[in-house]
Write a protein that holds these residues in place. Structure first.
Motif, short mmCIF file in Angstrom:
data_model
loop_
_atom_site.label_atom_id
_atom_site.label_comp_id
_atom_site.label_asym_id
_atom_site.label_seq_id
_atom_site.Cartn_x
_atom_site.Cartn_y
_atom_site.Cartn_z
N PRO A 31 14.57 -6.48 -24.25
CA PRO A 31 14.50 -7.50 -23.19
C PRO A 31 13.05 -7.89 -22.89
O PRO A 31 12.14 -7.05 -22.98
CB PRO A 31 15.12 -6.81 -21.98
N TYR A 32 12.86 -9.15 -22.56
CA TYR A 32 11.53 -9.65 -22.22
C TYR A 32 11.63 -10.26 -20.81
O TYR A 32 11.89 -11.46 -20.66
CB TYR A 32 11.08 -10.69 -23.25
N PRO A 33 11.48 -9.43 -19.77
CA PRO A 33 11.69 -9.88 -18.38
C PRO A 33 10.79 -11.03 -17.96
O PRO A 33 11.19 -11.85 -17.12
CB PRO A 33 11.40 -8.63 -17.55
N ALA A 34 9.60 -11.14 -18.53
CA ALA A 34 8.69 -12.23 -18.14
C ALA A 34 9.29 -13.59 -18.49
O ALA A 34 9.10 -14.56 -17.75
CB ALA A 34 7.34 -12.04 -18.82
N GLY A 35 10.01 -13.66 -19.60
CA GLY A 35 10.64 -14.92 -19.98
C GLY A 35 11.75 -15.31 -19.02
O GLY A 35 11.85 -16.46 -18.59
N LYS A 36 12.56 -14.34 -18.67
CA LYS A 36 13.64 -14.59 -17.71
C LYS A 36 13.07 -15.02 -16.37
O LYS A 36 13.56 -15.97 -15.75
CB LYS A 36 14.49 -13.33 -17.56
N ALA A 37 12.03 -14.35 -15.92
CA ALA A 37 11.40 -14.69 -14.64
C ALA A 37 10.84 -16.12 -14.67
O ALA A 37 10.94 -16.86 -13.69
CB ALA A 37 10.30 -13.69 -14.31
N LYS A 38 10.26 -16.51 -15.80
CA LYS A 38 9.71 -17.85 -15.94
C LYS A 38 10.81 -18.90 -15.80
O LYS A 38 10.64 -19.93 -15.14
CB LYS A 38 8.99 -17.98 -17.27
N LEU A 39 11.95 -18.66 -16.44
CA LEU A 39 13.05 -19.61 -16.35
C LEU A 39 13.67 -19.63 -14.95
O LEU A 39 14.05 -20.68 -14.46
CB LEU A 39 14.10 -19.31 -17.42
N GLN A 40 13.74 -18.47 -14.31
CA GLN A 40 14.23 -18.44 -12.92
C GLN A 40 13.32 -19.26 -12.01
O GLN A 40 13.79 -20.01 -11.16
CB GLN A 40 14.31 -16.99 -12.41
N GLU A 41 12.02 -19.12 -12.23
CA GLU A 41 11.04 -19.89 -11.46
C GLU A 41 11.19 -21.39 -11.71
O GLU A 41 11.17 -22.19 -10.78
CB GLU A 41 9.63 -19.42 -11.84
N LEU A 42 11.35 -21.74 -12.96
CA LEU A 42 11.52 -23.15 -13.32
C LEU A 42 12.74 -23.76 -12.64
O LEU A 42 12.69 -24.85 -12.08
CB LEU A 42 11.64 -23.26 -14.84
N ILE A 43 13.85 -23.03 -12.65
CA ILE A 43 15.07 -23.53 -12.03
C ILE A 43 14.93 -23.57 -10.51
O ILE A 43 15.38 -24.52 -9.87
CB ILE A 43 16.29 -22.67 -12.46
N ALA A 44 14.27 -22.58 -9.93
CA ALA A 44 14.09 -22.54 -8.47
C ALA A 44 13.27 -23.72 -7.98
O ALA A 44 13.39 -24.12 -6.81
CB ALA A 44 13.43 -21.22 -8.07
N GLN A 45 12.46 -24.31 -8.85
CA GLN A 45 11.68 -25.50 -8.48
C GLN A 45 12.53 -26.76 -8.50
O GLN A 45 12.12 -27.79 -8.00
CB GLN A 45 10.49 -25.67 -9.43
N ARG A 46 13.74 -26.66 -9.06
CA ARG A 46 14.59 -27.84 -9.21
C ARG A 46 15.90 -27.76 -8.43
O ARG A 46 16.50 -28.78 -8.14
CB ARG A 46 14.90 -28.04 -10.70
N ILE A 47 16.34 -26.55 -8.13
CA ILE A 47 17.60 -26.37 -7.42
C ILE A 47 17.51 -25.10 -6.59
O ILE A 47 16.91 -24.11 -7.01
CB ILE A 47 18.79 -26.32 -8.43
N ASP A 48 18.10 -25.13 -5.42
CA ASP A 48 18.08 -23.99 -4.52
C ASP A 48 18.85 -22.82 -5.15
O ASP A 48 20.04 -22.96 -5.45
CB ASP A 48 18.72 -24.38 -3.19
N PRO A 49 18.18 -21.69 -5.37
CA PRO A 49 18.87 -20.53 -5.97
C PRO A 49 20.09 -20.08 -5.16
O PRO A 49 20.98 -19.43 -5.70
CB PRO A 49 17.79 -19.44 -5.98
#
Length: 167
Positions: A31-49
């Motif tokens: 697993p590469y948690p930094a990648g997942k975190a980056k995508l979570q951040e990207l989505i959080a900038q576009r839609i309310d988590p």
């Protein structure tokens, strides 16, 4: 264009920028948690988590393979599914339905000869320039990662079908 012999000619005249897929695991499947975190951040900038129930966002991220346009398409389709169900949140069933729809598109596009190639790339992760590999990269059934070294892997949405058809 990058996956064709003409690419080197085009780069002599035009500046190009490569936007890498975001790896969610390393070449050796760690697993590469930094990648997942980056995508979570990207989505959080576009839609309310808050609009994601349970682990539905994580399911979409994993299924995207780190390909941002796939992630956005999955979330868009899952959101439509939630609206149709008259739900205020995107749930796992909405994401799974979006994944199934995209998987169907891949199944319609892939030829029988592609499955053994995809299985081999799943096992060795080697990025080759042969015509079949290039076709699979163009179709996004195979995803390239160049975040540390160049390698490739089967799109997670396609992987269950590849494993089923190459037993």
């Amino acid at each position: 264009l990058r996956y064709t012999p003409q690419f080197s000619t085009a780069t002599q005249y035009f500046k190009h920028y490569s936007l890498s897929n975001i790896k969610l695991h390393t070449r050796d499947n760690q697993p590469y948690p930094a990648g997942k975190a980056k995508l979570q951040e990207l989505i959080a900038q576009r839609i309310d988590p808050f609009l994601f129930a349970g682990n539905s966002l994580d399911e979409a991220i994993t299924a995207s393979g780190g390909l941002i346009r796939t992630l956005i398409a999955l979330i868009r389709d899952a959101a439509v599914n939630a609206v149709v169900r008259e739900s205020e949140k995107i749930e796992s069933q909405d994401v799974k339905s979006a994944i199934a729809s995209l998987r169907g598109d891949f199944i319609a596009m892939l030829e029988t000869r592609h499955y053994p190639i995809l299985k081999a790339r799943y096992e060795d992760k080697n990025l080759d320039s042969d015509q079949e590999t290039q076709e699979l990269l163009e179709s996004l059934a195979l995803l390239e990662y160049d975040n540390d070294t160049f390698w490739c892997d089967v799109h997670p949405i396609v992987l269950p079908v590849v494993l089923e058809r190459t037993q």
